[in-house]
Design an enzyme around this catalytic site. Structure first.
Site, mmCIF file in Angstrom:
data_model
loop_
_atom_site.group_PDB
_atom_site.id
_atom_site.type_symbol
_atom_site.label_atom_id
_atom_site.label_comp_id
_atom_site.label_asym_id
_atom_site.label_seq_id
_atom_site.Cartn_x
_atom_site.Cartn_y
_atom_site.Cartn_z
ATOM 1 N N GLY A 112 40.623 29.017 26.398
ATOM 2 C CA GLY A 112 39.447 29.174 26.119
ATOM 3 C C GLY A 112 38.062 28.774 25.821
ATOM 4 N N GLU A 124 47.141 27.461 25.240
ATOM 5 C CA GLU A 124 47.182 27.543 26.986
ATOM 6 C C GLU A 124 45.344 27.195 27.747
ATOM 7 O OE1 GLU A 124 47.128 31.836 28.067
ATOM 8 O OE2 GLU A 124 49.732 31.728 27.682
ATOM 9 N N CYS A 136 25.150 30.641 53.782
ATOM 10 C CA CYS A 136 24.661 31.902 53.931
ATOM 11 C C CYS A 136 24.568 32.521 52.532
ATOM 12 C CB CYS A 136 24.887 32.652 55.470
ATOM 13 S SG CYS A 136 24.357 30.835 56.306
HETATM 14 N N1 LLP Z 1 45.567 31.833 29.496
HETATM 15 C C1 LLP Z 1 44.773 32.823 30.070
HETATM 16 C C2 LLP Z 1 46.027 33.662 29.945
HETATM 17 C C3 LLP Z 1 43.887 33.074 30.733
HETATM 18 O O1 LLP Z 1 43.485 33.664 31.629
HETATM 19 C C4 LLP Z 1 43.330 32.032 30.570
HETATM 20 C C5 LLP Z 1 42.135 31.732 31.870
HETATM 21 C C6 LLP Z 1 43.559 30.509 30.201
HETATM 22 C C7 LLP Z 1 44.457 30.625 29.604
HETATM 23 C C8 LLP Z 1 43.034 29.094 30.829
HETATM 24 O O2 LLP Z 1 41.185 29.417 29.835
HETATM 25 P P1 LLP Z 1 40.291 27.834 29.634
HETATM 26 O O3 LLP Z 1 40.764 27.489 28.953
HETATM 27 O O4 LLP Z 1 40.464 27.442 31.039
HETATM 28 O O5 LLP Z 1 38.711 28.581 29.540
HETATM 29 N N2 LLP Z 1 36.970 31.390 36.607
HETATM 30 C C9 LLP Z 1 36.376 31.241 35.380
HETATM 31 C C10 LLP Z 1 36.866 30.924 34.410
HETATM 32 C C11 LLP Z 1 38.171 31.568 34.544
HETATM 33 C C12 LLP Z 1 39.619 32.298 33.546
HETATM 34 C C13 LLP Z 1 40.735 32.714 33.159
HETATM 35 N N3 LLP Z 1 41.613 32.952 32.499
HETATM 36 C C14 LLP Z 1 35.440 29.719 35.294
HETATM 37 O O6 LLP Z 1 35.377 29.157 36.288
HETATM 38 O O7 LLP Z 1 34.464 29.524 34.277
#
Ligand code: LLP
Length: 399
Positions: A227, A262, A330
């Site tokens: 996150g 993560e 489009c």
């Molecule tokens: N762990 C879990 C269980 C997750 O669902 C996610 C992301 C992460 C770790 C990694 O999160 P990060 O560190 O990348 O924020 N497509 C969206 C982001 C979706 C994230 C989904 N889950 C965007 O482009 O902002």
């Protein structure tokens, strides 16, 4: 990268083109390693952010594990040289066959979001006469910290269990012989730039972890998810990692067990740009539209989350003009926003910044647009890490 290097990349590989810089990935990995060091936090890269093999290999060499959410991701990580034991398999809809394939490859840690998902772990483990380690995903109920699509720790989210549901889950888990409840997982959202919600989630998780341990479960892993946000728009500020380090140190003081994070976006997001060419400049009473050869097929974030990615010209020495920057797809939502840019001509190159995460990995072939090539500059060496799609591969699939 300087202007002549950018021109050379566009000439050699065509546009649109994803360009990643390994040096920036390492730099961001270093920031997180430093942040998690006082709590001995382990990093499992959320490969959904960018699953290119070359990037996964560089993480493997740096001792980083993998967070995967489908058999496809697990298989890709194995292809990058990962061993099953270095892969954590998350996801709210794992099928029995996905779990089975992963177990055969030595994956041992799985989260679960529902009791039938825990059943699957038990069946597959029993079939292979192995123990599996299950992480209960809990909802810390942290409100409105990011775009609603990305706020997954809230009450109504499909992910995880509410606090009140947990006693029943524990009664159920106690009866299982092969899938051992051994950890707690929380991930409350993505693209978060404030420290406070991370610490609130960590406190919630630490307390719940200890309660579950008191119930007699062999609790080993506290997985605090990802996150960690990056500044995208001009107005965004960076996460305060110093405060985060101190906060984690305090919240997790005396904690016994493995602490896992993560991160996805933070590791790769700022390390990538999308190199794209102006294909049309449309002047009119409604304003000036700058049409690029990249659009929502390469970066869906503006359309899906209202995200703003900075867009810059590679040549700043011209009169500045207000443009609405759009793609060629489009859909009206194929729009990057309003930008002041040097006066543009057809054929000029621009860069869409911070495109290393959730750009290529969320890409599509809508409008029969081949997905772009991708290159990585690592240790001074430039490599093509994914070829541009060929049209026949879109019609028939790869053989
Ligand atoms: N762990 C879990 C269980 C997750 O669902 C996610 C992301 C992460 C770790 C990694 O999160 P990060 O560190 O990348 O924020 N497509 C969206 C982001 C979706 C994230 C989904 N889950 C965007 O482009 O902002």
């Amino acid at each position: 990268m300087n202007v002549s290097q950018i021109n050379e990349l566009a000439r050699r590989y065509g546009t649109p083109l994803f360009v990643y810089e390994g040096r920036k990935i390492k730099e961001h990995l270093g920031i997180l390693q430093k942040t998690f060091k006082p709590v001995k936090g382990e990093i499992f890269y959320a490969m959904k952010a960018n699953p290119r093999l070359a990037i996964l290999r560089s993480f493997r060499k740096a001792g980083v594990g993998i967070e995967a959410v489908s058999w496809g991701e697990v298989r890709t990580a194995l292809g990058a040289g990962y061993k099953g034991r270095d892969i954590l398999f998350n996801g709210n809809g794992k099928t029995e066959s996905e779990v089975d394939s992963a177990v055969q490859q030595g994956v041992e840690w799985f989260n679960f979001d529902a009791l039938d998902q825990l059943d699957i772990l038990e069946w597959v483990a029993k079939k292979h006469k192995r123990k599996l380690y299950a992480l209960l995903r809990a909802k810390p109920e942290i409100k409105s910290v990011t775009h609603p699509h990305l706020a997954v720790g809230e009450r109504g989210s499909k992910f995880g269990f509410l606090r009140g549901e947990i006693p029943e889950i524990l009664r159920y888990a106690k009866k299982l012989k092969y899938a051992l409840l051994s950890g707690l997982h929380t991930h409350f959202g993505s693209q978060i730039l404030n420290v406070a919600p991370f610490l609130q989630a960590a406190r919630f998780s630490r307390d719940l972890f200890e309660e579950i341990r008191q119930e007699g479960f062999p609790m080993e892993m506290l997985d605090l998810g990802g996150g960690f946000g990056i500044p995208y728009a001009e107005k965004d500020t960076s996460l305060d990692f110093k405060a985060l380090t101190e906060g984690y140190r305090e919240v997790l003081a005396g904690f016994r067990g493995r602490v896992v994070f993560e991160p996805g976006r933070f590791l790769v997001g700022s390390a990538g740009v999308l190199l794209t060419r102006v294909v049309s400049v449309k002047r009119g009473p409604g304003g000036d539209f700058l049409v690029l050869d990249a659009g929502m097929t390469e970066n869906i974030r503006p359309a899906l989350y209202g995200a703003r990615h900075r867009i810059v010209s590679i040549d700043d020495a011209r009169l500045m003009i207000d443009y609405t920057v759009v793609g060629p797809v489009c859909e009206n939502s194929d729009c990057f926003g309003n930008f002041k840019l040097p006066e543009m001509r057809r054929g000029d190159l621009v860069l869409i910044l911070d495109s290393g995460a959730y750009g290529s990995s969320m890409g599509s072939i809508y409008n029969s647009r081949p997905r772009p090539a991708e290159v990585l500059v690592l240790d001074g060496k430039l490599s093509l890490i994914r070829k541009r799609d060929s049209l026949p591969s879109l019609w028939m699939g790869e053989t």
